[in-house]
Design a protein around this motif. Structure first.
Motif, PDB file in Angstrom:
ATOM      1  N   HIS A 300       0.838  -1.199   0.000  1.00 23.35           N
ATOM      2  CA  HIS A 300       0.000   0.000   0.000  1.00 23.35           C
ATOM      3  C   HIS A 300       0.872   1.248   0.000  1.00 23.35           C
ATOM      4  O   HIS A 300       1.881   1.320   0.704  1.00 23.35           O
ATOM      5  CB  HIS A 300      -0.905  -0.009   1.230  1.00 23.35           C
ATOM      6  CG  HIS A 300      -1.710   1.246   1.380  1.00 23.35           C
ATOM      7  ND1 HIS A 300      -2.752   1.569   0.533  1.00 23.35           N
ATOM      8  CD2 HIS A 300      -1.604   2.273   2.275  1.00 23.35           C
ATOM      9  CE1 HIS A 300      -3.266   2.729   0.903  1.00 23.35           C
ATOM     10  NE2 HIS A 300      -2.589   3.176   1.950  1.00 23.35           N
ATOM     11  N   GLU A 301       0.491   2.219  -0.815  1.00 22.45           N
ATOM     12  CA  GLU A 301       1.239   3.464  -0.885  1.00 22.45           C
ATOM     13  C   GLU A 301       0.694   4.463   0.133  1.00 22.45           C
ATOM     14  O   GLU A 301      -0.510   4.521   0.392  1.00 22.45           O
ATOM     15  CB  GLU A 301       1.169   4.058  -2.293  1.00 22.45           C
ATOM     16  CG  GLU A 301      -0.226   4.442  -2.741  1.00 22.45           C
ATOM     17  CD  GLU A 301      -0.263   4.887  -4.188  1.00 22.45           C
ATOM     18  OE1 GLU A 301      -1.026   5.826  -4.488  1.00 22.45           O
ATOM     19  OE2 GLU A 301       0.455   4.287  -5.013  1.00 22.45           O
ATOM     20  N   SER A 302       1.596   5.236   0.702  1.00 22.85           N
ATOM     21  CA  SER A 302       1.228   6.274   1.666  1.00 22.85           C
ATOM     22  C   SER A 302       1.421   7.637   1.022  1.00 22.85           C
ATOM     23  O   SER A 302       2.116   7.779   0.013  1.00 22.85           O
ATOM     24  CB  SER A 302       2.075   6.153   2.930  1.00 22.85           C
ATOM     25  OG  SER A 302       1.919   4.874   3.514  1.00 22.85           O
ATOM     26  N   ARG A 303       0.815   8.655   1.627  1.00 24.71           N
ATOM     27  CA  ARG A 303       0.834   9.991   1.039  1.00 24.71           C
ATOM     28  C   ARG A 303       1.036  11.030   2.127  1.00 24.71           C
ATOM     29  O   ARG A 303       0.490  10.910   3.226  1.00 24.71           O
ATOM     30  CB  ARG A 303      -0.471  10.260   0.286  1.00 24.71           C
ATOM     31  CG  ARG A 303      -0.537  11.629  -0.374  1.00 24.71           C
ATOM     32  CD  ARG A 303      -1.842  11.806  -1.119  1.00 24.71           C
ATOM     33  NE  ARG A 303      -2.989  11.738  -0.215  1.00 24.71           N
ATOM     34  CZ  ARG A 303      -4.252  11.874  -0.593  1.00 24.71           C
ATOM     35  NH1 ARG A 303      -4.529  12.046  -1.878  1.00 24.71           N
ATOM     36  NH2 ARG A 303      -5.227  11.807   0.287  1.00 24.71           N
ATOM     37  N   VAL A 304       1.840  12.047   1.801  1.00 20.93           N
ATOM     38  CA  VAL A 304       2.092  13.167   2.706  1.00 20.93           C
ATOM     39  C   VAL A 304       1.848  14.453   1.927  1.00 20.93           C
ATOM     40  O   VAL A 304       2.314  14.599   0.790  1.00 20.93           O
ATOM     41  CB  VAL A 304       3.535  13.140   3.255  1.00 20.93           C
ATOM     42  CG1 VAL A 304       3.765  14.328   4.185  1.00 20.93           C
ATOM     43  CG2 VAL A 304       3.803  11.842   3.992  1.00 20.93           C
ATOM     44  N   LYS A 305       1.120  15.392   2.524  1.00 22.01           N
ATOM     45  CA  LYS A 305       0.793  16.669   1.885  1.00 22.01           C
ATOM     46  C   LYS A 305       1.627  17.764   2.536  1.00 22.01           C
ATOM     47  O   LYS A 305       1.583  17.956   3.755  1.00 22.01           O
ATOM     48  CB  LYS A 305      -0.700  16.957   2.049  1.00 22.01           C
ATOM     49  CG  LYS A 305      -1.174  18.242   1.383  1.00 22.01           C
ATOM     50  CD  LYS A 305      -2.679  18.391   1.561  1.00 22.01           C
ATOM     51  CE  LYS A 305      -3.197  19.693   0.963  1.00 22.01           C
ATOM     52  NZ  LYS A 305      -4.659  19.840   1.148  1.00 22.01           N
ATOM     53  N   VAL A 306       2.420  18.485   1.728  1.00 17.72           N
ATOM     54  CA  VAL A 306       3.301  19.535   2.239  1.00 17.72           C
ATOM     55  C   VAL A 306       3.236  20.737   1.306  1.00 17.72           C
ATOM     56  O   VAL A 306       2.790  20.638   0.163  1.00 17.72           O
ATOM     57  CB  VAL A 306       4.762  19.045   2.358  1.00 17.72           C
ATOM     58  CG1 VAL A 306       4.889  17.950   3.393  1.00 17.72           C
ATOM     59  CG2 VAL A 306       5.279  18.562   1.014  1.00 17.72           C
ATOM     60  N   LYS A 307       3.708  21.881   1.810  1.00 13.46           N
ATOM     61  CA  LYS A 307       3.757  23.106   1.014  1.00 13.46           C
ATOM     62  C   LYS A 307       5.163  23.410   0.514  1.00 13.46           C
ATOM     63  O   LYS A 307       5.338  24.209  -0.403  1.00 13.46           O
ATOM     64  CB  LYS A 307       3.240  24.291   1.836  1.00 13.46           C
ATOM     65  CG  LYS A 307       1.745  24.241   2.134  1.00 13.46           C
ATOM     66  CD  LYS A 307       1.292  25.487   2.860  1.00 13.46           C
ATOM     67  CE  LYS A 307      -0.217  25.484   3.078  1.00 13.46           C
ATOM     68  NZ  LYS A 307      -0.959  25.537   1.803  1.00 13.46           N
TER      69      LYS A 307
END
Length: 627
Positions: A300-307
């Motif tokens: 399973h792929e994970s995701r991180v949201k950053v600016k």
């Protein structure tokens, strides 16, 4: 003062502050280092590669402290240390101040980067606005020229129509004037016959003229046709100034050294365009060795949201490869995904093999297991010296870029060292392994259990061998190529360093044994001393006496030993080409073999009858062995 001048002044201030801080810090560091070095009398070490491809540590020459202290300028400092804080506290405060200075320097550099970035962004936006403005003006000018040309054509058409109508009116007026004049002349005529003759045609002409329909309305409108100009493209261009296109695909940077820990990865990427981005989404998943090429069954792929254009990914596995990719998003849409990049977390700490380590007065051989499923790039061996009172030195020496799971280290005689190992890959170094203590007082080694005859048993500490009289089942006699098959023997793991080595063997007077040295490839189906690759002292127990032989290639000199040696010392001298045996309890020399050992040898031990034998090593060679 414009923006460029402000930036120049800011950079000058930052530069001057940085130079002042560097000079101050350098001066403080040198003063504190000289003070600590001269007062404590500590000796730093450095390492180099010797001719035997091992690492050698040599003492650096330090300036000895002045007897009075005043000549070196440290007389007043002694009073400060007596009355003030201890030296360690001052060093700690200095280190904290240096850390604060480094943080401020980094922050100033970060502000400068932001300053330059804002100015660059402003320049790009100004250039873009000017380009849009010129495009709008060019479009409006083109529309003006087109509309002016249309008006000119319409004007020409109207004038031509009016001119044609004017000509027709003029012609009608001319005809009517001529008819009126003709009628008047006829009316004034005195000749009645002429009047009657001409009046009828004139009347017919009048009737015809009256019957003609003269159009007295304007043939064209005085107003010009002014339709609304089609400025939709101009409107689109004006609106495009505020419309942001979807970003292009970012590019993940290759993994930088020391950018990871056992459970984290620091990832950076770039955007090679002037796109405006609201945020980024970083995707990652572990890479499995048995993962299909088509990606089916992938984790399973994970995701991180950053600016920002960097991100630290947490809660990962040690020494594991991860596949990462990133997308950029703004108010218009999402960019294509970047190409996938492989990052790796730092390895797990290696595991030092306690029974695989050996040492001598000049060196130590450290062996370890990687403890990682994925390969590592290299290893770093760290060592610290221990004082006679058990205190640890504050100086840590490092041997870097060790390619294999063992390292031969040149050390100083009669010292104790704490040695640990780190595994290194592109992500950085692992945590250090458990520390092993190495003493260079004497030669220290363990027994090689894989060479032991099946009838031999080894004690838990690994230094005593037993030969029992019970019969073993056939299944227990399974042998391999490295196991002694005929002689009930075992080899010791002597460090491969030339020089002097010494160890002792404690034996029972009722046990028949062979002790000595042998080459690593000595015949396993032969007795020790019966071939050209082994040298040994043999004890034979007879009903009347103890007989001793010193065998090499099956031959022994005629010697007679009257006092039974319960503890035998073995002294090996590579440089002198000798192998000597001693009665360690009496300091009595028993025999010496003279041989030029072409290769490294191993201690060897054999029991020819049931009994036990204990090896004592790591002890300093007595003076009587220096013969």
């Amino acid at each position: 003062m414009d923006l460029t001048e402000i930036r120049g002044l800011r950079l000058d201030v930052i530069s001057e502050e940085g130079e002042h801080q560097d000079l101050s810090r350098g001066s403080t560091t040198m003063e504190m280092f000289n003070l600590a070095s001269d007062r404590a009398g500590r000796t730093l070490q450095r390492f180099s590669v010797g001719t035997n491809e091992s690492f050698r540590f040599e003492p650096c020459e330090d300036n000895s402290p002045s007897p009075t202290g005043a000549a070196d300028g440290y007389g007043d400092d002694d009073e400060v240390f007596k009355k003030g804080e201890p030296e360690s506290d001052i060093v700690s405060i200095r280190n904290r101040l240096q850390g604060k200075v480094a943080e401020m320097e980094n922050f100033a550099g970060h502000l400068e980067e932001i300053f330059l970035t804002v100015e660059e962004n402003f320049g790009r936006q100004e250039q873009l606005l000017e380009q849009h403005y010129n495009d709008v003006l060019q479009t409006l000018s083109q529309r003006y020229d087109e509309r002016a040309s249309e008006l000119e054509e319409e004007k020409k058409s109207k004038l031509e129509s009016l001119y044609s109508q004017l000509l027709a009116c003029g012609q009608a007026l001319g005809n009517s004037k001529e008819l009126i004049e003709t009628a008047q002349e006829t009316y004034r005529s005195q000749d009645k016959r002429l009047f009657l003759k001409t009046v009828m045609p004139i009347i017919k002409r009048f009737e015809t003229f009256v019957k003609e329909d003269v159009d007295l309305t304007l043939s064209t409108s005085l107003e010009f046709n002014t339709p609304l100009a089609d400025l939709s493209d101009v409107t689109t261009m004006m609106e495009s100034i505020n419309i942001i296109p979807a970003p292009s695909a970012p590019v993940i940077n290759p993994q930088m050294p020391n950018s990871a820990t056992q459970t984290t990865l620091h990832v950076r990427w770039s955007l090679f365009s002037d796109d405006t981005v609201e945020f980024y989404e970083l995707y990652y998943r572990p890479v499995l060795e048995d993962m299909p090429a088509d990606g089916t069954g992938a984790p399973h792929e994970s995701r991180v949201k950053v600016k920002e254009t960097h991100c630290t990914v947490m809660d990962l596995l040690p020494n594991a490869q991860y596949e990462l990719w990133v997308t950029a998003t703004n108010t218009t849409g999402i960019s294509p995904a970047s190409e996938k990049a492989l990052y790796v977390t730092v390895p797990s700490p290696p595991v030092i093999k306690q029974r695989g380590c050996s040492s001598c007065p000049e060196a130590a051989l450290i062996r370890w297991e990687s403890g990682n499923t994925n390969p590592v790039d290299s290893y770093t061996v760290e060592l610290r010296e221990m004082g006679s009172d058990g205190t640890e030195s504050s100086i840590t020496e490092s041997i870097v870029a060790v390619p294999t799971c063992q390292c031969l280290i040149q050390l100083q005689t009669s010292r104790r060292y704490l040695i640990s190992v780190r595994a290194v890959n592109v992500g950085g170094p692992s945590e250090k392994s458990e520390v092993v203590t190495v003493s260079t007082t004497g030669t220290f080694f363990h027994l090689l259990e894989d060479t032991a005859h099946p009838c031999l048993s080894i004690s838990e500490d690994g230094f005593t061998i037993f030969y029992g009289d019970e019969e073993l089942p056939i299944s227990a006699l399974a042998l391999d190529d490295n196991t002694f098959t005929r002689c009930v023997a075992i080899l010791g793991d002597l460090i491969p360093v030339r020089g002097r080595h010494y160890w002792e063997v404690e034996v029972d007077d009722e046990t028949e044994f062979r002790i000595g040295v042998a080459y690593e490839d000595t015949e396993r189906n032969s007795y020790l001393g019966a071939n050209s690759s082994s040298w040994c002292m043999k004890h034979i127990r007879s009903p009347t006496r103890h007989k001793y032989e010193f065998l090499h290639n099956g031959q022994s000199p005629d010697l007679r030993i009257t006092v039974y040696p319960a503890r035998i010392g073995v002294a090996l001298d590579y440089d002198g080409g000798t192998l000597s045996f001693f009665n360690a309890n009496l300091g009595q020399h028993l025999h010496t073999f003279h041989c030029h050992f072409q290769n490294y040898v191993h201690p060897c031990f054999s029991l020819d009858s049931p009994g036990a034998l204990t090896v004592h090593n790591g002890i300093q060679a007595p003076e009587y062995t220096l013969i």
